[in-house]
Design a protein around this motif. Sequence first.
Motif, mmCIF file in Angstrom:
data_model
loop_
_atom_site.group_PDB
_atom_site.id
_atom_site.type_symbol
_atom_site.label_atom_id
_atom_site.label_comp_id
_atom_site.label_asym_id
_atom_site.label_seq_id
_atom_site.Cartn_x
_atom_site.Cartn_y
_atom_site.Cartn_z
ATOM 1 N N GLN A 76 0.831 -1.204 0.000
ATOM 2 C CA GLN A 76 0.000 0.000 0.000
ATOM 3 C C GLN A 76 0.866 1.255 0.000
ATOM 4 N N SER A 88 -3.641 5.391 -0.778
ATOM 5 C CA SER A 88 -3.848 3.965 -0.496
ATOM 6 C C SER A 88 -4.015 3.150 -1.775
ATOM 7 N N TYR A 116 -7.464 -0.564 -2.612
ATOM 8 C CA TYR A 116 -7.914 -0.349 -1.231
ATOM 9 C C TYR A 116 -8.988 0.726 -1.122
#
Length: 439
Positions: A76, A88, A116
Amino acid sequence: MPMRFTLLIVLCCLTLPLTGFSQSPKGQEKKKAGERIFVDGIVHEIQINFLQCNAWDSLLMVKKMRDSLEIRRYLQGNVVVDGKHYYSCGVRMKGESSFDFYPGKKKSFKINFGKYVKKQRVDGLKTLNLNNAFRDPTYMREKIYLDFLREEGLPAPRCSYANVYLNGEHLGFYVLTEEINKGFLKRNFGNKDGAFFKGEPRATLKYLGENSLKYQEDYRNKSNLENPYPDLKDLIRTINQYSIDDGGKFSELDSIFNVEACLKIYAVTSLFMNVDAYNLLYPHNYYLYSNSSTKKLEWIPYDGNYAFCAFSKKFTLAEAQDLSVFYLYNGEEMPLVRYLLGFEKYRTFYSNYITHLLENKFTENQLVDRIDKLSIKIRKYVYQDNNKMYSNADFEQNLHSTIGDEEDPGAFIPGLKSFVHHRIKAVKKELKMNTEERN
């Protein structure tokens, strides 16, 4: 004015369409995802930033887990594209030879902007690929090859360029390519819900029986369908059960597979000698999609950094330049090529299409013009890349002439212009065409 009448006017106004605000102007199409990212002539700036100080080690670990254990993870991080921030994002290293044999830290990357943050997109795209131009001193092979396919109306990824930074460090100049995913399917075929497979790593299209489990490793299911394999098995069964000596039944394959588009892709691949492809040396680097509109499987190529025969374990330079457009590396391992080139109907369509390209588009004048114009656009970025695999002198030389030992397969990289010259001459001779160049 009475209150009731005033209220009626207000309500009527509220129900009218707000032309110019809620609707697009008449005749103006909705913006296509990726139009800004893949516009020609623009080199983008992409900054990848991680909070952890050991991000590089973590990226290497994620790559190792993916390769050895098939655990599909991302690291990430935050990404800035042309000044716009995306938070993210999923980032991972990618590639095989381009990872193992590219010296230094300039590895290829995949960025999943929606990994994400579900609906996060860059210019409408969920994923972008950053390719390090492995074995291509010119940085042009993949772009010229993919652009040519798309200009012929064939389904292939779009391509542009980017300067890439990792935690503030300039990694280098990258080839930016489109991800083949459901968005790609929708843009190219108008639908995205059919069976969808990625051919890797030995997707030979050999018949393995009726058990779908036998196909799962080499034909990875990229759709949401629980059992997409019947469509694939129909194609594989058909191309493996035909006997060329018996004349075959053309209609059966035509009814389940877009034969003409596939033959066109193979023709372009052969002219450009993109050896890392199914119809030349390696049974991978393709997708198959079951088009919901036509009920036919579609062939989708990708990965063009080996175009202009940038690498071949089998051919000398002369052999590569002179290679027959009907070349069949191994008919048992590549049954679709054996099938398509074995029937007169398909073979005639294929050779006629190549003739058309040689007369109208795959010409020395036009390709040299592309190479010259593209070299002007990217030269300063190539020179600024301190992590590139080849020198500035190699870049300049390889635009015109070959680098390395021409007699040693795998030890040379053909010059773009010299390869085009000899390749066109050889194929025209094979097809008994007039060898004079047309404007």
